[in-house]
Design a protein around this motif. Structure first.
Motif, mmCIF file in Angstrom:
data_model
loop_
_atom_site.group_PDB
_atom_site.id
_atom_site.type_symbol
_atom_site.label_atom_id
_atom_site.label_comp_id
_atom_site.label_asym_id
_atom_site.label_seq_id
_atom_site.Cartn_x
_atom_site.Cartn_y
_atom_site.Cartn_z
ATOM 1 N N GLU A 65 -25.677 31.540 105.335
ATOM 2 C CA GLU A 65 -24.920 30.831 106.367
ATOM 3 C C GLU A 65 -24.193 29.622 105.804
ATOM 4 O O GLU A 65 -23.170 29.209 106.343
ATOM 5 C CB GLU A 65 -25.839 30.445 107.528
ATOM 6 C CG GLU A 65 -25.966 31.619 108.495
ATOM 7 C CD GLU A 65 -27.315 31.726 109.149
ATOM 8 O OE1 GLU A 65 -28.065 30.734 109.109
ATOM 9 O OE2 GLU A 65 -27.615 32.799 109.708
ATOM 10 N N GLY A 66 -24.694 29.088 104.696
ATOM 11 C CA GLY A 66 -23.955 28.035 104.009
ATOM 12 C C GLY A 66 -22.623 28.560 103.509
ATOM 13 O O GLY A 66 -21.590 27.883 103.622
ATOM 14 N N LEU A 122 -20.353 29.015 106.458
ATOM 15 C CA LEU A 122 -19.895 27.693 106.902
ATOM 16 C C LEU A 122 -18.724 27.231 106.040
ATOM 17 O O LEU A 122 -17.702 26.766 106.570
ATOM 18 C CB LEU A 122 -21.046 26.684 106.813
ATOM 19 C CG LEU A 122 -20.826 25.276 107.381
ATOM 20 C CD1 LEU A 122 -22.171 24.654 107.723
ATOM 21 C CD2 LEU A 122 -20.119 24.352 106.420
ATOM 22 N N LEU A 123 -18.847 27.379 104.729
ATOM 23 C CA LEU A 123 -17.788 26.944 103.816
ATOM 24 C C LEU A 123 -16.512 27.759 104.021
ATOM 25 O O LEU A 123 -15.405 27.208 103.995
ATOM 26 C CB LEU A 123 -18.264 27.044 102.372
ATOM 27 C CG LEU A 123 -19.340 26.027 101.977
ATOM 28 C CD1 LEU A 123 -19.873 26.312 100.584
ATOM 29 C CD2 LEU A 123 -18.812 24.597 102.044
ATOM 30 N N VAL A 124 -16.661 29.066 104.224
ATOM 31 C CA VAL A 124 -15.489 29.920 104.462
ATOM 32 C C VAL A 124 -14.781 29.475 105.745
ATOM 33 O O VAL A 124 -13.553 29.308 105.772
ATOM 34 C CB VAL A 124 -15.897 31.411 104.556
ATOM 35 C CG1 VAL A 124 -14.712 32.268 104.990
ATOM 36 C CG2 VAL A 124 -16.436 31.899 103.229
ATOM 37 N N SER A 125 -15.565 29.268 106.802
ATOM 38 C CA SER A 125 -14.983 28.847 108.094
ATOM 39 C C SER A 125 -14.280 27.498 107.945
ATOM 40 O O SER A 125 -13.183 27.298 108.475
ATOM 41 C CB SER A 125 -16.078 28.726 109.157
ATOM 42 O OG SER A 125 -16.782 29.921 109.279
ATOM 43 N N ALA A 164 -23.520 25.195 110.987
ATOM 44 C CA ALA A 164 -24.223 23.967 110.598
ATOM 45 C C ALA A 164 -25.431 23.751 111.503
ATOM 46 O O ALA A 164 -26.527 23.413 111.034
ATOM 47 C CB ALA A 164 -23.280 22.768 110.662
ATOM 48 N N ALA A 165 -25.251 23.959 112.807
ATOM 49 C CA ALA A 165 -26.349 23.795 113.761
ATOM 50 C C ALA A 165 -27.461 24.808 113.461
ATOM 51 O O ALA A 165 -28.646 24.471 113.467
ATOM 52 C CB ALA A 165 -25.839 23.980 115.195
ATOM 53 N N LYS A 166 -27.061 26.035 113.185
ATOM 54 C CA LYS A 166 -28.059 27.083 112.908
ATOM 55 C C LYS A 166 -28.812 26.785 111.609
ATOM 56 O O LYS A 166 -30.036 26.949 111.533
ATOM 57 C CB LYS A 166 -27.376 28.446 112.828
ATOM 58 C CG LYS A 166 -28.365 29.613 112.863
ATOM 59 C CD LYS A 166 -27.691 30.957 112.775
ATOM 60 C CE LYS A 166 -28.742 32.060 112.782
ATOM 61 N NZ LYS A 166 -28.219 33.344 112.292
ATOM 62 N N ILE A 167 -28.072 26.349 110.596
ATOM 63 C CA ILE A 167 -28.695 26.032 109.301
ATOM 64 C C ILE A 167 -29.725 24.919 109.483
ATOM 65 O O ILE A 167 -30.864 25.022 109.022
ATOM 66 C CB ILE A 167 -27.619 25.618 108.264
ATOM 67 C CG1 ILE A 167 -26.826 26.839 107.801
ATOM 68 C CG2 ILE A 167 -28.247 24.914 107.064
ATOM 69 C CD1 ILE A 167 -25.571 26.503 107.018
#
Lengths: 88, 231
Positions: free
Chosen positions: B19-20, B23-26, B60-63
């Protein structure tokens, strides 16, 4: 489909770039597919933003694309690549 | 204490890394869309950037929620920002609920935004956004099967987004457009896989996470090609 303002600006600048950076006013009008009145409006805007400038060659008025104008066309190309890839 | 851990123990932290990446792709796409908006002043790119920014926020919230679940941060004394969360939410299960609620709400709003931008309906659908946000809150508050409803709704949004990108790919016939179309299709599949993943856990959840990562990597591939094409 009707062109957007930014497409018209790019068409005008690319018309100059394709001809080595300079173009006669009448040629610009035909290449960018604009009426004289509309072309004048856009020319004023482009010159205000330093994307193009006037020059003279053998006593004849020419329009010349500036470095900033060339960078604009590159930025536009990036925008179109993104738009075409992501379907926007 | 409510158990929010869906992955098998051997996958702890790996899903956070996955998910990191997403997140970076998004975030990368959000920033690039915003740059294009600043250049072109076309609002469509602004809303597209905002949507991907919300997606980054969702991950970010999920991480953060997953990290605190996996590593029992609430029982430790120091972990940077989580230390503040510990002091504020000591003994409270609401922290986990709010974390996942934020992830779900932001994800739904993000894909709604992407859908509205692609359907050219941003200007005319403010009421639809309001109604949708209300229904999303109501669903999360009242529904006992919130995970099922969330992933099904997200899959539905992704289906429509996939159809828009498919139509674009059909017209443009470029590798970049094909990668984006593939990405949204894979993401739709991942959302459907998350449904058994959340109820069964284990390998099903792992499969969903892997498929989701593949989807975002495909999108990253398209994005990199777009950046390289104009250098």
């Amino acid at each position: 489909m009707r062109r957007t303002r930014i497409e018209i600006i790019n068409d005008m600048l690319m018309a100059m770039v394709r001809l080595g950076g300079k173009i006669k006013p009448t040629h610009l009008m035909y290449k960018s597919n604009l009426s004289h009145a509309l072309m004048k409006e856009y020319i004023d805007e482009l010159m205000d933003k330093d994307l193009m400038k006037e020059s003279y060659e053998k006593g004849k008025k020419m329009f010349e694309v500036t470095q900033k104008g060339r960078e604009f066309t590159l930025q536009y190309k990036k925008m179109r690549e993104f738009q075409d890839a992501f379907g926007l | 204490m409510v158990n929010f851990v869906f992955s098998p123990s051997w996958f702890y932290g790996i899903d956070v890394m996955f998910e990191g990446v997403t997140l970076l792709v998004s975030l990368a796409i959000a920033l690039y869309a915003y740059r294009i908006y600043k250049f072109s002043e076309v609002k469509r790119y602004y809303w597209y950037g905002i949507s991907f920014l919300m997606l980054a926020g969702a991950f970010a919230a999920k991480i953060f929620t997953n990290i605190t679940s996996y590593y029992n941060i609430l029982e430790r004394n120091s972990f940077g920002l989580a230390d503040i969360a510990y002091q504020a939410a000591q003994g409270s299960d609401l922290f986990f609920m709010y974390g996942y609620a934020a992830y779900r709400l932001l994800t739904l709003l993000a894909f709604l935004g992407i859908y509205l931008v692609m359907s050219n309906k941003v200007k005319t659908s403010r009421s639809a956004v309001f109604l949708f946000t209300y229904f999303a809150f109501a669903m999360m508050y009242f529904s006992k099967k919130v995970a099922f409803a969330f992933h099904l709704t997200t899959a539905l949004f992704l289906f429509f987004i996939f159809m828009f990108t498919f139509r674009n790919c059909y017209r443009k016939t470029t590798l970049k457009a094909a990668c984006v179309t593939t990405a949204f299709f894979i993401l739709m599949i991942s959302q459907l896989l998350f449904i058994p993943g959340f109820y069964v856990g284990g390998t099903a959840y792992v499969a969903a996470e892997v498929v989701q990562l593949v989807g975002y990597v495909s999108m990253l591939f398209a994005f990199v090609m777009v950046r390289r094409a104009t250098k």
